[in-house]
Design a protein around this motif. Structure first.
Motif, short mmCIF file in Angstrom:
data_model
loop_
_atom_site.label_atom_id
_atom_site.label_comp_id
_atom_site.label_asym_id
_atom_site.label_seq_id
_atom_site.Cartn_x
_atom_site.Cartn_y
_atom_site.Cartn_z
N VAL A 141 0.86 -1.18 0.00
CA VAL A 141 0.00 0.00 0.00
C VAL A 141 0.89 1.23 0.00
O VAL A 141 1.84 1.32 0.79
CB VAL A 141 -0.92 0.04 1.24
CG1 VAL A 141 -1.76 1.32 1.25
CG2 VAL A 141 -1.81 -1.19 1.29
N THR A 142 0.65 2.16 -0.90
CA THR A 142 1.34 3.45 -0.86
C THR A 142 0.30 4.55 -0.72
O THR A 142 -0.81 4.44 -1.25
CB THR A 142 2.18 3.70 -2.13
OG1 THR A 142 1.32 3.90 -3.25
CG2 THR A 142 3.12 2.53 -2.41
N VAL A 143 0.65 5.59 0.01
CA VAL A 143 -0.26 6.71 0.23
C VAL A 143 0.49 8.00 -0.03
O VAL A 143 1.60 8.20 0.47
CB VAL A 143 -0.82 6.72 1.66
CG1 VAL A 143 -1.96 7.72 1.77
CG2 VAL A 143 -1.28 5.33 2.09
N CYS A 144 -0.10 8.87 -0.85
CA CYS A 144 0.52 10.15 -1.18
C CYS A 144 0.33 11.14 -0.03
O CYS A 144 -0.71 11.19 0.61
CB CYS A 144 -0.09 10.72 -2.46
SG CYS A 144 0.58 12.35 -2.91
N GLU B 273 -0.22 -1.40 -6.67
CA GLU B 273 0.01 -0.49 -7.80
C GLU B 273 -1.27 -0.10 -8.53
O GLU B 273 -1.20 0.46 -9.62
CB GLU B 273 1.03 -1.08 -8.78
CG GLU B 273 2.39 -1.33 -8.15
CD GLU B 273 3.46 -1.73 -9.15
OE1 GLU B 273 3.10 -2.18 -10.26
OE2 GLU B 273 4.65 -1.57 -8.83
N ARG B 274 -2.42 -0.36 -7.95
CA ARG B 274 -3.69 0.09 -8.53
C ARG B 274 -4.16 1.33 -7.78
O ARG B 274 -4.26 1.32 -6.55
CB ARG B 274 -4.77 -1.00 -8.43
CG ARG B 274 -4.40 -2.31 -9.07
CD ARG B 274 -4.51 -2.26 -10.56
NE ARG B 274 -5.88 -2.24 -11.02
CZ ARG B 274 -6.24 -2.27 -12.31
NH1 ARG B 274 -5.31 -2.29 -13.25
NH2 ARG B 274 -7.51 -2.27 -12.66
N PRO B 275 -4.41 2.44 -8.48
CA PRO B 275 -4.78 3.68 -7.78
C PRO B 275 -6.19 3.61 -7.18
O PRO B 275 -7.14 3.18 -7.83
CB PRO B 275 -4.72 4.74 -8.89
CG PRO B 275 -4.94 3.97 -10.16
CD PRO B 275 -4.33 2.62 -9.94
N GLN C 63 -8.32 -6.02 1.18
CA GLN C 63 -8.99 -7.31 1.39
C GLN C 63 -9.12 -8.07 0.07
O GLN C 63 -8.93 -9.29 0.03
CB GLN C 63 -10.37 -7.09 2.01
CG GLN C 63 -11.02 -8.36 2.51
CD GLN C 63 -10.17 -9.09 3.54
OE1 GLN C 63 -9.73 -8.50 4.52
NE2 GLN C 63 -9.89 -10.37 3.28
N LEU C 64 -9.44 -7.37 -0.99
CA LEU C 64 -9.51 -8.03 -2.29
C LEU C 64 -8.15 -8.63 -2.67
O LEU C 64 -8.07 -9.76 -3.15
CB LEU C 64 -9.94 -7.02 -3.37
CG LEU C 64 -11.42 -6.62 -3.37
CD1 LEU C 64 -11.64 -5.45 -4.31
CD2 LEU C 64 -12.29 -7.80 -3.80
N ALA C 65 -7.08 -7.85 -2.43
CA ALA C 65 -5.75 -8.34 -2.76
C ALA C 65 -5.38 -9.55 -1.91
O ALA C 65 -4.77 -10.51 -2.40
CB ALA C 65 -4.72 -7.22 -2.57
N LEU C 66 -5.73 -9.52 -0.64
CA LEU C 66 -5.45 -10.66 0.24
C LEU C 66 -6.20 -11.91 -0.23
O LEU C 66 -5.72 -13.04 -0.05
CB LEU C 66 -5.83 -10.33 1.67
CG LEU C 66 -4.91 -9.33 2.40
CD1 LEU C 66 -5.51 -8.93 3.74
CD2 LEU C 66 -3.52 -9.92 2.60
N GLU D 209 -7.73 -8.81 -7.98
CA GLU D 209 -7.08 -7.55 -8.34
C GLU D 209 -7.92 -6.38 -7.87
O GLU D 209 -9.11 -6.29 -8.22
CB GLU D 209 -6.88 -7.46 -9.86
CG GLU D 209 -6.10 -6.23 -10.27
CD GLU D 209 -5.83 -6.19 -11.76
OE1 GLU D 209 -6.76 -5.83 -12.51
OE2 GLU D 209 -4.72 -6.54 -12.19
N PRO D 210 -7.35 -5.48 -7.06
CA PRO D 210 -8.13 -4.33 -6.61
C PRO D 210 -8.55 -3.47 -7.80
O PRO D 210 -7.73 -3.21 -8.69
CB PRO D 210 -7.15 -3.56 -5.71
CG PRO D 210 -6.09 -4.55 -5.35
CD PRO D 210 -5.99 -5.49 -6.51
#
Length: 575
Positions: A76-79, A127-129, A140-143, A147-148
């Motif tokens: 997870v990345t957050v701007c 890597e999905r915005p 949760q979808l990724a877990l 694909e989110p």
């Protein structure tokens, strides 16, 4: 050009640097396959290419996209940059950290602008915005192995710069077809672009036709054409939208440029965060190949035209044209001293034409409808059309294409005005590197000269709106943090000065100090960075801060200070 000891004047010595080909595409491929760069894969690459491991380590340590440890199950990345900060990024980041803690399955990283300011505060999951508020659902979808989904995008629109709007896709590439058929002469094309007054829409403002003419006139071969799609400045996402909705215009213009300057090879250099847009570009290239517009003997003309995608390994500095070229050559992305310039001594030392996404996207309609048509599109003394990304305290953050010379007041109206209960306070009219303007800037035409005269600049075409209740000094310090983090570190003034200035301002904000309490160390640092930094990043890093201090100290905007020369504009402001 004179050559001394086998070196071109003004270009750094190549001692200790390795010749091509660039290993960055190979490193990207390894990371795509494994999710990181395993040591055994690096050893294999080193052995197969006969390149030392320390060269690979030097590249990997410079570029933030490369991972040297196995990734978690979900990343997870957050701007945290200005547009996201205005929408509560700090609180969202704290909540996400608290939710996931130090778990081994989920890694949370704070990052610089990811070009999704229209969904601020923005984040990515695998890597999905997504919007930061959507992170838990996407995680949760990724877990679960799904694909989110990317956050909802604006439906495709009809843009005024597209000569094929509403037409069948088979009608596209008319400019290239006319050139290959001999109906449009390269010299005529250059003259039309010059007559149109088109300038670099990435912010540098260099006359586009003159740039094409310079490269066309070079005798050295081969020549290259590059589209700079490494848009990475906070608040800037207009090129992303063009790539998503008008990839055909960008590719058509690149092909036209290759024909005009005599190049057979082109590249779209795109930031890795734009993976969705990269897919659109690759699909358009596939369609162009299928239509016979790319490859050998294009449309029976005997010409070879090839365009490839070069995916950036990360870093705002790569928007600076010479740093971008260093990256493509396989080196650390550090700006070169100039001259020489890329038009005469670019990629691998050969003449190279580099334009921004928006600049290329304007070419087809100019060559089809003529210079006078383009000039007539502007208002208030402006020429042509201009794409703006607008975000911050605005009702409908998005990308808008309006006449050049449109005022900020009119653009804000296009974007639905300010949210209910919010009064206007200030704007950054040209991205993070532009100086803040107060209410007096609302009626300044958004154009190169008027904004420069007002003490700011058009820059990257990113308008960030701030309400009157915002702490402008804190906002400017947020902008400075971005420049501090993104400095390539090559020159001391930028590397050290940006850190020191940020520490001074952060300490002042923490103790509740205002502009009058900021001593003249900031003024001296700003002057040093502006006058002695190698590239535009350091030269403008403290400009936004000084514009706020000048306003708050004296009640007016900061004094206009000398801007960098067009060729030394901040990264992301390619012509």
């Amino acid at each position: 050009m004179a050559v001394t000891n086998g070196r071109v004047p003004g270009r750094e010595a190549r001692a200790g640097r390795f010749p091509g080909p660039s290993l960055i595409p190979s490193l990207n491929a390894i990371q795509r396959e494994h999710g990181w760069l395993p040591r055994e894969e690096l050893t294999r690459l080193s052995r197969e290419t006969r390149r030392p491991l320390y060269e690979l380590e030097g590249l990997i340590s410079f570029y933030p996209h490369f991972r040297t440890a196995a990734p978690p199950k979900v990343e997870v990345t957050v701007c945290r940059d200005l547009s996201c900060w205005l929408h509560g990024a700090d609180e969202q980041i704290a909540a996400i950290h608290e939710r996931y803690g130090d778990g081994v399955e989920i890694e949370v990283r704070e990052v610089s602008c990811i070009g999704r300011c229209d969904i601020a505060p923005a984040a990515t999951v695998e890597e999905r915005p997504v919007r930061a508020a959507e992170v838990p659902e996407a995680v949760q979808l990724a877990l679960n192995g799904d694909e989110p989904p990317a956050s909802a995008k604006t439906p495709p629109r009809s843009w005024p710069n597209d000569p094929y709007a509403g037409a069948d896709t088979g009608e596209r590439y008319a400019t290239v077809k006319a050139m290959l058929a001999g109906d449009l002469d390269p010299e005529e094309a250059i003259q039309t672009i010059k007559d149109s007054g088109l300038k670099g829409m990435g912010g540098a403002g260099f006359p586009t036709g003159s740039k094409w003419e310079i490269v066309s006139g070079q005798a050295a071969e081969p020549k290259y054409v590059i589209c700079n799609a490494d848009e990475s400045e906070p608040g800037t996402f207009k090129d992303r939208q063009i790539l998503a909705e008008q990839p055909h215009l960008v590719i058509e213009a690149m092909l036209a440029a290759m024909i005009v300057v005599g190049a057979e090879q082109g590249w779209v250099f795109i930031r890795h965060e734009y993976n969705l847009e990269e897919a659109e570009i690759r699909a358009e290239l596939d369609a162009a190949h299928a239509a016979g517009l790319l490859g050998n003997d294009v449309l029976g003309s005997g010409r070879t035209l090839e365009i490839e995608v070069f995916t950036s390994p990360g870093g705002y500095i790569l928007g600076e044209e010479s740093a971008l070229i260093e990256c493509m050559e396989g080196h650390r992305g550090e700006p070169r001293n100039k001259p020489p310039f890329p038009g005469t001594n670019g990629l691998w030392g050969k003449p190279t034409l580099m334009n921004s996404v928006e600049t290329f996207a304007a070419i087809p309609i100019i060559l089809q409808r003529g210079a006078d048509w383009w000039k007539d599109q502007g208002v208030n003394g402006g020429i042509g059309l201009k794409f703006f990304a607008i975000s911050g305290d605005i009702a409908n953050p998005d990308v808008y294409c309006v006449p050049m010379g449109t005022t900020a007041r009119e653009l804000i109206k296009h974007a639905g005005g300010l949210p209910d209960g919010v009064e206007f306070g200030a704007i950054q009219p040209g991205g993070a590197s532009s100086n803040f303007l107060g209410p007096e800037g609302l009626d300044v035409p958004l154009d190169f000269k008027p904004l420069a005269e007002a003490g700011s600049m058009l820059g990257s075409g990113a308008v960030v709106v701030l309400g009157s209740e915002r702490n402008l000094l804190a906002a400017a310090t947020n902008v400075l943090r971005f420049f501090r983090n993104e400095s390539c570190g090559k020159c001391v003034p930028c590397r050290v000065g940006s850190h020191k200035a940020h520490r001074i301002l952060t300490d002042a904000l923490e103790r509740g100090a205002g502009a009058d309490d900021i001593d003249d160390r900031i003024d001296r640092l700003e002057e040093t960075l502006r006058l002695t930094s190698i590239c535009g990043l350091g030269q403008v890093a403290l400009g936004p801060v000084m514009s706020v201090l000048g306003r708050q100290r004296g009640g007016t905007s900061a004094r206009p200070h000398p801007r960098p020369k067009p060729e030394d504009q901040p990264p992301g402001t390619t012509g």
